[in-house]
Design a protein around this motif. Sequence first.
Motif, mmCIF file in Angstrom:
data_model
loop_
_atom_site.group_PDB
_atom_site.id
_atom_site.type_symbol
_atom_site.label_atom_id
_atom_site.label_comp_id
_atom_site.label_asym_id
_atom_site.label_seq_id
_atom_site.Cartn_x
_atom_site.Cartn_y
_atom_site.Cartn_z
ATOM 1 N N THR A 114 0.835 -1.208 0.000
ATOM 2 C CA THR A 114 0.000 0.000 0.000
ATOM 3 C C THR A 114 0.866 1.252 0.000
ATOM 4 N N LYS A 115 1.909 1.247 0.807
ATOM 5 C CA LYS A 115 2.819 2.402 0.820
ATOM 6 C C LYS A 115 3.518 2.567 -0.518
ATOM 7 N N LYS A 169 2.362 1.641 -3.384
ATOM 8 C CA LYS A 169 1.369 2.130 -4.333
ATOM 9 C C LYS A 169 1.161 3.628 -4.165
ATOM 10 N N ASP A 170 1.109 4.097 -2.902
ATOM 11 C CA ASP A 170 0.960 5.539 -2.670
ATOM 12 C C ASP A 170 2.148 6.303 -3.248
ATOM 13 N N LYS A 213 2.010 9.139 -6.242
ATOM 14 C CA LYS A 213 2.548 10.502 -6.115
ATOM 15 C C LYS A 213 3.765 10.714 -7.005
ATOM 16 N N ASN A 246 6.888 13.986 -0.262
ATOM 17 C CA ASN A 246 5.614 13.267 -0.262
ATOM 18 C C ASN A 246 5.253 12.813 1.148
#
Length: 624
Positions: free
Chosen positions: A433-434, A436-437, A441, A563
Motif C-alpha cells: 500500500t505504501k 502504491k501511494d 505521487k 511526499n
Amino acid sequence: MVSLPHPSVLHGAVSASCLCCRKGKDQFDNLEKHTQWGIDVLEKYIKFVKERTEIELSYAKQLRNLSKKYQPKKNSKEEEEYRYTSTRAFLATLNEMNDYAGQHEVISENMTSLITAELTRYVQELKQERKSHFHDGRKAQQHIETCWKQLEASKRRFERDCKEADRAQQYFEKMDADINVTKADVEKARQQAQLRHQMAEDSKAEYSSTLQKFNSEQHEHYYTHIPNIFQKIQEMEERRIVRIGESMKTFAEVDRQVIPIIGKCLDEITKAAESVDHKNDSQMVIEAFKSGFEPPGDVDFEDFTQPMKRTVSESSLSNSRGDGKSEPKFGSKSKGKLWPFIKKNKIIETLLGTKSPKQQKEPLSHRFNEFMTSKPKIHCFRSLKRGLSLKLGAGPEDFSNLPPEQRRKKLQQKVDELNRDIQKEMDSRDALTKMKDVYIKNPQMGDAASVDHRLAELGQNIEKLRLEVQKFEGWLAEVEGRLPARSEQPRRQSGVYEAQNPSGVNSCAQDRESSPDGSYTEEQSQETEMKVPATDFDDEFDDEEPLPTIGTCKALYTFEGQNEGTISVAEGELLYVIEEDKGDGWTRIRRNEDEEGYVPTSYVEVYLDKNAKDVHKPLQKISE
C-alpha cells in the motif's frame, strides 16, 4: 762481488705464507657450511610452525563441523526438544565448542603472521647478507692469492738470475786461470759475469719490493679484512640464533593469549552443566504429556454363580450392554471423560460383529440398522467414522484424537501460528500500500496499478486466515470450557463467531460426549460459519506501540522527502533504522521521537544491530 741470500731461505718464508692462505680458505669453507646449516635449521622451524598452523586449522574445522552436525535443525522436532534444561545445556556446549574452534583459528592466524611470515622474510634477508659477506671474503682471498702469485714469480726470477750469476762467475774464474786463453776471451767472460751479477741484483731488488708489498697486503688481510668479515658473519649468526629464540617464545605466547578465552568457554560449559534442573525437566514432561483424563471408577463384582445374565457397572472399563439388546452405549456420562486405557478397537468389533468372551455374535446389518434407525445417533456415527479414520492413520484437523490437555496446546499453537501468518500478510499488504501511494505521487518510480492484483491476493489470504483462526478458536474455547473474552486474549476473534453460531459450539460439545474416542464432528460448525467484517479484526491493531530501533544508517545522498510518509535527510546524516526494506525499495528511519518516515534504500547505508534490541546507541559513537 755482491753476496746474495740463498734461495732456499726465501722459499721457506714464502711457503709459510702460502700455508696460511690455505688455512684461511679452509676456515671460510667451514664458516660457509656452518651458516648454511643455520639457515637450514631456521627453514626447518618455519616448516614446523606452518604444519602446526595447518593442524590448528584442521582441528578448528573439525570442531565447527562437529558443532554444526549436532545443532538442532530449524522447524524440526529436534528444535522442540531443546526446551529442556539438559538439552539447552548441550546446545550451549555446542555453541561454546564453536567459539573454542574459533580460538584455534586465532592461534593459526597469529602463528602464520607473527612467525611463519616474519621468519620467511628474515630468511631471505639472511641469505642475501650471508652471500654478501662470503663474497667479500672470497674477494679478499683472491686478492691475497694474486699477491702471493706475484711474489712467487719474483722469487723464481731472482733465484734463476742468482744461479746464472754463479755460473758466469765460475766460468770467468776458469778462463782467468787458463794460460792458453787469450786476454780478450778472459775480458769477455769477466763482462758476462758482471752482467749476470747485475741482473741478479735487479731481481733481488724487485723481489724485495714485491715481498714487502705482499707482507703489507698479508698483514692487512689477516689483521683487518678477514677479521672484519668474520665479525660480520658472527653477528649475522648471532642474530639468527636470537631470532629463532624469539620465534619460539612467540610460539608459546600465541597459545598463552587464547588460554583465558578458552577458559571462559570451558567455564560456560560448566555453567551450562550446572544449570541442568532435573525437577524442571520432569515437570515439563508432565505438562507436555498430561492428558486431563480422570481415573475410572471401581469395577463391580460379577457373580457367575447365578444363572441370570451378568451385569456390568456403568463405571466398568468394558462396554455396557442392556437387557440382551445389541444397542451399544458409547461414552458413559458417569465421569464425562474416558480413561486412556480403553481400547478403541471395541468400536471396530461392534461394527464387524466379532465375538468377545462376554458378548454374543450378531449380524453386521443389525449393527448398522441400530446406528441408522434413530436420528440422534447420526452424530455418533459421524464420530465413529472419524474414529475409524484415526485407526487408518488420518489425523483430524481439530486434534480431537489427542487428550484434552494435549489438544488444547496443539490448538493454541495453531492459533498462534495463524495469527503470525496474518501479521506477515498484513505487513506485506501495508508495504505494498505504501509503495502504491509512492507510485501514485511519483509516477516515474513505477505503475501503481501493477500492485493491485497482489493487494487483492493478500486481502483474500488474510480473510481466509481469519476464518481459520475463528474456527480453531472455537475449538479451543470448547476445550477450555469457556468463551474467551476480548480483554483476555486480544488476538482471538471468536466472540462474534460464537455469538452468531451458538449451535455450532453446542453440537461440538454434544458430539464429544457421544464419541467413544473423545472426538467430535466439525461438519455442522463448518456449514454455519459466517464471515467476520475486516474492521473488527483491524481494530485490534489501531493502537500500535512505536517500532523499536533495529540499527542505524548513514545517508549517502541528500533526499528531499516532499511526499507524505517520507522524511528529508542530508548527506552524511546519521539516523536510526526502525524497519528494514521489505522488497519495495524503501527503508523506515527515525531522527528523534517525533520525526520518522521512509527514504529510498539506495540513499542510505544500513548497519543493523546483531541483537536487534531497542537500544539507542549514541550516533556519534556509532559513526566512529
